[in-house]
Design a protein around this motif. Structure first.
Motif: not given
Length: 122
Positions: A1-28
């Motif tokens: 199983v491989q996981l790839q996270a993305s979406g990080g960054g630099s923001v100001q307090a009060g802001d929003s951010l969305r992280l994503s994680c793609a999963v592969s190799g987990s069939t079944g």
């Protein structure tokens, strides 16, 4: 199983951010997913987790009401919506997969992504 996270960054307090994680190799295989974070000089801790069917979620007290975890099993992705970010949310965020039974708050996971940095400035 491989996981790839993305979406990080630099923001100001009060802001929003969305992280994503793609999963592969987990069939079944069914797996719970979690997001962890490690702040500078601190241990890695669990932030939130979600069961395979999405019916059970866990949130650390520090993020309740601000963060939301979700998953799309058809797309093999897990997301973390982070709102009202605070400087203390600054950390490297990791997604992880757990093949055993989902246990809210459990920090023993089987597979880990590479981490994505979130920096929140005041």
């Amino acid at each position: 199983v491989q996981l790839q996270a993305s979406g990080g960054g630099s923001v100001q307090a009060g802001d929003s951010l969305r992280l994503s994680c793609a999963v592969s190799g987990s069939t079944g295989r069914k797996y719970a997913m979690g997001w962890f974070r490690q702040a500078p000089g601190k241990e890695r801790v669990i932030v939130t987790a979600i069961s395979w069917d999405g019916g059970t979620r866990y949130y650390a007290d520090s993020v309740k009401g601000r963060f939301t975890i979700s998953r799309d099993n058809a797309k093999n992705t897990v997301s973390l919506q982070m709102n009202s970010l605070k400087p203390e949310d600054t950390a490297v965020y990791y997604c992880a997969a757990r093949l055993q039974v989902f246990v809210p708050g459990e920090e023993k996971y089987d597979y880990w992504g590479q981490g994505t940095l979130v920096t929140v400035s005041s």
